[in-house]
Design a protein around this motif. Structure first.
Motif, PDB file in Angstrom:
ATOM      1  N   ARG A  77       8.926  25.912  21.002  1.00 38.85           N
ATOM      2  CA  ARG A  77       8.820  26.339  22.397  1.00 38.85           C
ATOM      3  C   ARG A  77       9.338  25.266  23.352  1.00 38.85           C
ATOM      4  N   SER A  78      10.171  24.365  22.827  1.00 36.44           N
ATOM      5  CA  SER A  78      10.662  23.250  23.646  1.00 36.44           C
ATOM      6  C   SER A  78      11.971  23.550  24.337  1.00 36.44           C
ATOM      7  N   GLN A  79      12.507  24.793  24.145  1.00 32.61           N
ATOM      8  CA  GLN A  79      13.850  25.144  24.640  1.00 32.61           C
ATOM      9  C   GLN A  79      14.910  24.251  24.003  1.00 32.61           C
ATOM     10  N   PHE A  80      14.554  23.607  22.880  1.00 32.69           N
ATOM     11  CA  PHE A  80      15.489  22.787  22.121  1.00 32.69           C
ATOM     12  C   PHE A  80      15.981  21.572  22.898  1.00 32.69           C
ATOM     13  N   ARG A  81      15.273  21.229  23.970  1.00 35.82           N
ATOM     14  CA  ARG A  81      15.728  20.091  24.779  1.00 35.82           C
ATOM     15  C   ARG A  81      15.465  18.761  24.085  1.00 35.82           C
ATOM     16  N   ASP A  82      14.420  18.718  23.236  1.00 34.03           N
ATOM     17  CA  ASP A  82      14.057  17.450  22.618  1.00 34.03           C
ATOM     18  C   ASP A  82      15.084  16.982  21.592  1.00 34.03           C
ATOM     19  N   PHE A  83      15.916  17.904  21.101  1.00 33.06           N
ATOM     20  CA  PHE A  83      16.903  17.518  20.103  1.00 33.06           C
ATOM     21  C   PHE A  83      18.050  16.730  20.734  1.00 33.06           C
ATOM     22  N   GLY A  84      18.246  16.914  22.046  1.00 36.49           N
ATOM     23  CA  GLY A  84      19.415  16.341  22.690  1.00 36.49           C
ATOM     24  C   GLY A  84      20.654  17.173  22.421  1.00 36.49           C
ATOM     25  N   HIS A  85      20.482  18.320  21.728  1.00 38.30           N
ATOM     26  CA  HIS A  85      21.620  19.160  21.372  1.00 38.30           C
ATOM     27  C   HIS A  85      21.082  20.539  21.011  1.00 38.30           C
ATOM     28  N   ARG A  86      21.575  21.580  21.670  1.00 42.99           N
ATOM     29  CA  ARG A  86      21.153  22.931  21.296  1.00 42.99           C
ATOM     30  C   ARG A  86      21.698  23.262  19.914  1.00 42.99           C
ATOM     31  N   PRO A  87      20.998  24.100  19.145  1.00 42.78           N
ATOM     32  CA  PRO A  87      21.512  24.503  17.833  1.00 42.78           C
ATOM     33  C   PRO A  87      22.901  25.124  17.949  1.00 42.78           C
ATOM     34  N   ASP A  88      23.710  24.916  16.926  1.00 41.80           N
ATOM     35  CA  ASP A  88      25.105  25.343  16.913  1.00 41.80           C
ATOM     36  C   ASP A  88      25.299  26.324  15.759  1.00 41.80           C
ATOM     37  N   LEU A  89      25.703  27.555  16.082  1.00 49.47           N
ATOM     38  CA  LEU A  89      25.910  28.601  15.075  1.00 49.47           C
ATOM     39  C   LEU A  89      27.348  28.594  14.584  1.00 49.47           C
ATOM     40  N   PHE A  90      27.531  28.675  13.247  1.00 52.94           N
ATOM     41  CA  PHE A  90      28.849  28.742  12.618  1.00 52.94           C
ATOM     42  C   PHE A  90      28.935  29.991  11.749  1.00 52.94           C
ATOM     43  N   ILE A  91      30.126  30.605  11.712  1.00 51.10           N
ATOM     44  CA  ILE A  91      30.410  31.652  10.738  1.00 51.10           C
ATOM     45  C   ILE A  91      31.806  31.416  10.188  1.00 51.10           C
ATOM     46  N   ASP A  92      31.897  31.352   8.854  1.00 56.64           N
ATOM     47  CA  ASP A  92      33.165  31.136   8.146  1.00 56.64           C
ATOM     48  C   ASP A  92      33.530  32.439   7.448  1.00 56.64           C
ATOM     49  N   LEU A  93      34.624  33.072   7.900  1.00 57.23           N
ATOM     50  CA  LEU A  93      35.074  34.347   7.324  1.00 57.23           C
ATOM     51  C   LEU A  93      36.098  34.145   6.211  1.00 57.23           C
ATOM     52  N   GLY A  94      36.398  32.893   5.888  1.00 60.28           N
ATOM     53  CA  GLY A  94      37.400  32.609   4.869  1.00 60.28           C
ATOM     54  C   GLY A  94      38.786  32.497   5.471  1.00 60.28           C
ATOM     55  N   GLU A  95      39.702  31.916   4.695  1.00 56.76           N
ATOM     56  CA  GLU A  95      41.099  31.767   5.106  1.00 56.76           C
ATOM     57  C   GLU A  95      41.221  31.016   6.434  1.00 56.76           C
ATOM     58  N   GLY A  96      40.352  30.019   6.616  1.00 53.78           N
ATOM     59  CA  GLY A  96      40.439  29.197   7.810  1.00 53.78           C
ATOM     60  C   GLY A  96      39.842  29.798   9.055  1.00 53.78           C
ATOM     61  N   LYS A  97      39.221  30.968   8.950  1.00 54.05           N
ATOM     62  CA  LYS A  97      38.623  31.610  10.125  1.00 54.05           C
ATOM     63  C   LYS A  97      37.184  31.134  10.276  1.00 54.05           C
ATOM     64  N   VAL A  98      36.992  30.014  10.985  1.00 52.57           N
ATOM     65  CA  VAL A  98      35.659  29.454  11.236  1.00 52.57           C
ATOM     66  C   VAL A  98      35.397  29.496  12.741  1.00 52.57           C
ATOM     67  N   PHE A  99      34.284  30.106  13.127  1.00 52.98           N
ATOM     68  CA  PHE A  99      33.921  30.249  14.525  1.00 52.98           C
ATOM     69  C   PHE A  99      32.569  29.589  14.752  1.00 52.98           C
ATOM     70  N   HIS A 100      32.369  29.035  15.942  1.00 48.56           N
ATOM     71  CA  HIS A 100      31.062  28.446  16.225  1.00 48.56           C
ATOM     72  C   HIS A 100      30.799  28.443  17.710  1.00 48.56           C
ATOM     73  N   GLY A 101      29.505  28.313  18.068  1.00 51.27           N
ATOM     74  CA  GLY A 101      29.107  28.239  19.466  1.00 51.27           C
ATOM     75  C   GLY A 101      27.653  27.825  19.564  1.00 51.27           C
ATOM     76  N   LEU A 102      27.302  27.135  20.654  1.00 54.16           N
ATOM     77  CA  LEU A 102      25.931  26.693  20.873  1.00 54.16           C
ATOM     78  C   LEU A 102      25.027  27.877  21.184  1.00 54.16           C
ATOM     79  N   PHE A 103      23.767  27.767  20.767  1.00 55.29           N
ATOM     80  CA  PHE A 103      22.790  28.796  21.102  1.00 55.29           C
ATOM     81  C   PHE A 103      22.752  28.988  22.623  1.00 55.29           C
ATOM     82  N   PRO A 104      22.526  30.217  23.073  1.00 54.21           N
ATOM     83  CA  PRO A 104      22.428  30.440  24.518  1.00 54.21           C
ATOM     84  C   PRO A 104      21.161  29.796  25.084  1.00 54.21           C
ATOM     85  N   GLU A 105      21.146  29.646  26.386  1.00 54.98           N
ATOM     86  CA  GLU A 105      19.986  29.043  27.044  1.00 54.98           C
ATOM     87  C   GLU A 105      18.926  30.071  27.406  1.00 54.98           C
TER      88      GLU A 105
END
Length: 503
Positions: free
Chosen positions: A311-339
């Motif tokens: 329940r800390s809004q992830f502020r204590d990490f100094g970095h919001r969680p970062d989501l990655f999805i790898d679809l293969g063949e070099g297709k890797v996408f990522h983005g920080l969790f929304p606020e």
């Protein structure tokens, strides 16, 4: 499950000693019934329904109680049968029952027991607290050599060790996919009864104490939409806290604010605390596998995973969680969790569902979080768009299938796909089968339970799919004989499990 709940209700009403009737001499075994409750989920029109309770059946729990003669806390295993009756044993191997005379009565005038507890952490029974005699409160030496597992609990080191663990395997990783044997401990459920009538049958309502998280992906880019159908997908999150404890737990003198979990209060203490700023990279939801498509074959979901709340809004990490999805063949996408997130909550006063928009993102205990994610072409550095985050009560009764949650069979094509998938690999860890149901019991002798979510009617003479073995059941949400539940019908004939087995 409806049949089990009827039996459960009858057991808690018709058993001798229910209510304030008591067996004064205590020569009667302790009997327990338990269920986890759910609020349900709202439809997109803002309507909704209250979810049904789910009875605890065919599993082992831990019963904690003040023991005779001085009220010292003790624990005993509570074994629930398939009908929802819980039998408390001081020695499970010899089935030696816990008797009411073994429980301390605080209010002797009214014959009341102060409080009893039930949870699924049977690997952590109440034990004797051991203080470190050399602890001085100033150095890093530990205050407790062993906690009591009642006021404060420590889950121990990660076993077996994991190579890339940020905290060096000194704390157990409390994360697992929902519906698997590993989640039976990670998914903490807990309940407490106060001022219990001596000799009564105990009726617990249990609460989920952890968070459940899943991801749903789609794309308006045709190539990416096709790639989402692959079978070598990887989905993972960086900067995520996955332990109940954090460094600093063992060096603290407090018994009220620095433990991982309190059985006495049913609270998780490192949730959002300033010391909880340690996080892990490469936390996989899917690894070299496929995503589960919805019925439109356009939205693809990960399994739902259980993990510690935050329940800390992830502020204590100094970095919001970062989501990655790898679809293969070099297709890797990522983005920080929304606020922010959208939060559906049932208003008890208004008796309806209320949607709260743009609430700061926090992982609340007892809730399920669904991240809806759109994959984009790499435009101005953007690869992932978090369309919204839906939040609902843990035990949801889903009304609209596109919402991530309850797996099951909704049409004949689902049923054919289930049979083909099952016959190829019926093992407990086949994630393809989680699209249709959940594995129940131990890995070796458990079985699949597939959920029939609506009636399926096909013309007379339609050939039935055949299953290779009997390690499955189809839950029609009705009674034992099928009343008031869903059915698979071929013409006018209701299909039973026996008709689906290869002879």
């Amino acid at each position: 499950m409806a049949a089990v709940l009827l039996l459960w209700t009858a057991a808690c009403v018709d058993e001798p000693g229910v209510g304030m009737k008591s067996d004064v001499d205590g020569n009667k075994p302790v009997m327990v019934c338990a269920a986890t409750g759910g609020l349900g989920i709202a439809t997109r029109s803002g309507e909704g329904q209250v979810g049904e309770e789910e009875a605890i059946t065919s599993r082992t729990m831990l019963f904690t109680y003040p023991s005779y003669p001085d009220g010292e806390m003790a624990s005993a295993k509570c074994v629930f049968d398939e009908d929802g009756y819980g039998y408390v044993y001081t020695k499970v191997e010899t089935k030696e029952p816990l008797m009411w005379k073994d429980i301390y009565v605080q209010d002797k005038e009214k014959n009341l027991v102060e409080a009893v507890y039930l949870d699924n952490l049977y690997n952590y029974p109440v034990q004797e607290e051991k203080l470190n005699p050399s602890f001085d409160g100033k150095t890093d030496n530990v205050h407790y050599l062993q906690t009591d597992n009642f006021r404060m609990m420590y889950f121990g080191p990660q076993n077996p060790p994991v190579a890339d663990d940020t905290l060096g395997n000194q704390f157990k990783r409390m994360i697992a996919p929902l519906g698997t044997p590993a989640a039976e401990e990670v998914d903490i459920i807990w309940g407490k009864l106060e001022n219990v009538g001596f000799g009564t049958t105990l009726q617990f309502r249990l609460e989920h104490k952890m968070t459940a998280v899943g991801f749903r992906f789609h794309s308006e880019v045709e190539g990416l939409q096709q790639a989402l159908k692959g079978d070598k997908i990887r989905v993972w999150v960086d900067y995520l806290r996955i332990w109940m404890e954090t460094p600093g737990f063992e060096g603290k003198a407090s018994t009220d604010g620095n433990q991982a979990f309190s059985r006495m209060k049913g609270e998780i203490y490192q949730d959002g605390q300033p010391g909880a700023r340690y996080s892990q990279k490469n936390v996989f939801w899917v690894k070299d596998s496929f995503l589960q498509p919805d019925e439109t074959n356009t939205v693809f979901s990960t399994p739902v995973w259980v993990l510690p709340p935050d329940r800390s809004q992830f502020r204590d990490f100094g970095h919001r969680p970062d989501l990655f999805i790898d679809l293969g063949e070099g297709k890797v996408f990522h983005g920080l969790f929304p606020e922010t997130m959208d939060w559906w909550r049932y208003d008890d006063n208004k008796h309806k569902w209320v949607e709260y928009k743009d609430v700061p993102l926090k992982f609340w205990p007892g809730y399920r979080f669904t991240f809806n994610v759109k994959l984009l072409e790499n435009v101005a550095g953007r690869e992932i768009e978090f369309v919204n985050v839906e939040v609902s009560d843990w035990t949801t009764k889903l009304i609209e299938r596109p919402v991530l949650g309850e797996s099951g069979i909704t049409d004949w094509d689902d049923f054919i796909a289930l049979a083909n998938t099952y016959n190829k690999n019926p093992s407990h860890d086949n994630y393809r089968l989680m699209r249709f149901g959940m594995w129940h019991g131990a890995e070796e002798d458990g079985h699949w339970v597939f959920n029939l979510l609506q009636d399926i009617n096909v013309p007379a003479g339609t050939e039935l799919p055949k299953f290779n073995d009997v390690k499955f059941d189809i839950n029609n949400r009705g009674g034992a004989s099928g009343e008031n539940g869903f059915h698979i019908k071929v013409g006018d004939t209701i299909i039973t499990k026996d008709q689906l087995l290869k002879k």
